[in-house]
Write an enzyme that holds these catalytic residues in place. Structure first.
Site, short mmCIF file in Angstrom:
data_model
loop_
_atom_site.label_atom_id
_atom_site.label_comp_id
_atom_site.label_asym_id
_atom_site.label_seq_id
_atom_site.Cartn_x
_atom_site.Cartn_y
_atom_site.Cartn_z
N CYS A 21 3.08 7.07 -31.63
CA CYS A 21 3.15 7.65 -32.99
C CYS A 21 3.57 9.12 -32.93
O CYS A 21 3.05 9.89 -32.13
CB CYS A 21 1.80 7.54 -33.69
SG CYS A 21 1.84 8.22 -35.36
N THR A 45 -9.78 11.01 -39.75
CA THR A 45 -8.90 10.50 -40.81
C THR A 45 -9.13 9.01 -41.08
O THR A 45 -8.68 8.48 -42.08
CB THR A 45 -7.42 10.65 -40.39
OG1 THR A 45 -7.21 9.91 -39.19
CG2 THR A 45 -7.05 12.09 -40.17
N CYS A 59 -2.03 3.19 -39.38
CA CYS A 59 -1.22 4.34 -39.75
C CYS A 59 0.05 3.84 -40.45
O CYS A 59 0.69 2.90 -40.01
CB CYS A 59 -0.86 5.13 -38.49
SG CYS A 59 0.41 6.37 -38.73
N CYS A 100 -3.42 4.49 -34.61
CA CYS A 100 -1.99 4.61 -34.32
C CYS A 100 -1.64 3.93 -33.01
O CYS A 100 -2.47 3.76 -32.14
CB CYS A 100 -1.61 6.08 -34.16
SG CYS A 100 -1.71 7.02 -35.68
N CYS A 116 3.44 4.91 -38.06
CA CYS A 116 3.86 4.20 -36.84
C CYS A 116 3.60 2.70 -36.92
O CYS A 116 4.00 1.95 -36.01
CB CYS A 116 3.18 4.79 -35.61
SG CYS A 116 1.40 4.57 -35.58
ZN LIG Z 1 0.57 6.64 -36.44
#
Ligand SMILES: [Zn+2]
Length: 337
Positions: free
Chosen positions: A26, A18, A53, A22, A56
């Site tokens: 998270c 992705t 992210c 994080c 988070c």
């Molecule tokens: Zn995250």
């Protein structure tokens, strides 16, 4: 995997599929291990091309975890004494607040942490062959008396005795046959100092004499009954609780781990990472495993009740086969209380 918020600020994880990184806590679904990369902070993750992210917000962690990390670094690097007020000034928190955060994260107050750290350094110096005075000044003790004040509680013996193989200590030992082979049990006047297994009584005795080469050692099988009997009963699977006094050399960290192990009920097991979390050092899993492996008193500190999180019995200082047998016995005996 545990979404442990205490780890926030210590590292971040990035997901190759992705392109996002994080904080450990998270709430998002956990990616597959092979698509994860770890970084020690957000900057490194971004340099590697990942973005933060949105859920988070790993760049906003800072606060608590970072204060603690910073305080630990300052304590690790400090040459001499660091007072709580100095430390809190440099970290940028009030003394009370820092003390509380630090204790929650590490299980120790800054002062205890520093003292445990220095004791480790002294022991390392002594093992290396430094004399006591050099080892102690190198470890940041201003005067010998400060070390000697701490020594009985943390080393179990005074530093000089420790270095010279237990000189001055008087140790009584017994060797008894058990279903797990020969068992050597040794104690000072203060408590148990060794419980070991082996195939040959001769080898067990030789190893003990080597390790405590400067102590006065005597074998007294009958006189050691109060120690030997509960240990043998436990091996046979009888539902005995082993609550014997110990006289073992240990760092503050080892002591904490061993204390935790003594609280694992018979018939149950814990994983290395569970113990690490319980002592408030969730990242210290390897150190916990080492502390288990260096346990000098089998059974009395039940390091055999710690296994890998996947259920594998893992290693045992006295052989995996003995560990498995002990666990089987204890599981059978479970429910008799
Ligand atoms: Zn995250």
């Amino acid at each position: 995997m545990a979404r442990d918020a205490r780890q926030d600020g210590r590292f971040v994880f990035a997901v190759r599929t992705t392109g996002v990184y994080c904080r450990p806590s998270c709430p998002s679904r956990r990616p597959r291990r092979e698509s994860v990369e770890f970084f020690s902070n957000p900057n490194e993750a971004e340099r590697a091309g990942y973005r933060a992210c949105l859920r988070c917000k790993p760049t906003e962690i800072s606060s608590q975890a970072q204060y603690v990390t910073r305080a630990r670094q300052l304590l690790d690097d400090a040459e001499g004494l660091v007072t709580l007020s100095e430390l809190s000034k440099r970290v940028g928190l009030s003394p009370c607040h820092l003390q509380r955060l630090f204790k929650r994260a590490t299980g120790l107050s800054p002062r205890e942490y520093r003292s445990a750290r220095r004791m480790q350094n002294v022991k390392a110096g002594l093992r290396k062959g430094d004399d006591v005075t050099t080892a102690l000044y190198d470890a940041g003790y201003g005067s010998p008396s400060r070390l000697y004040e701490k020594a009985p509680e943390q080393l179990g013996m005074t530093p000089g005795q420790y270095r010279r193989g237990g000189s001055g200590a008087s140790i009584t030992f017994a060797i008894a046959p058990t279903p797990l082979g020969r068992m050597l049990v040794a104690a000072t006047e203060r408590g148990l100092c060794a419980v070991r297994f082996g195939e040959s009584a001769v080898d067990l005795e030789r190893d003990l004499r080597q390790e405590f080469h400067a102590a006065s050692l005597q074998r007294d099988d009958a006189g050691m009954g109060q120690y030997v009997e509960p240990l043998v009963a436990a091996i046979r699977g009888e539902n005995t609780s082993i609550d014997l006094p110990l006289d073992v050399r240990a760092t503050a960290f080892q002591m904490k781990v061993w204390e935790k192990l003594r609280q694992i009920p018979r018939g149950e097991t814990r994983s290395y990472s569970q113990i690490a979390r319980e002592i408030g050092e969730p990242t210290a899993v390897r150190a916990v495993a080492r502390a288990c492996a260096s346990n000098p008193v089998a059974l009395a500190v039940p390091c055999h009740r710690v296994i890998r999180s996947d259920g594998d019995v893992s290693g045992y200082r006295w052989g995996v086969e003995r560990k498995q047998k002990l666990l089987d016995k204890e599981r059978v005996g479970r429910g008799c209380t």
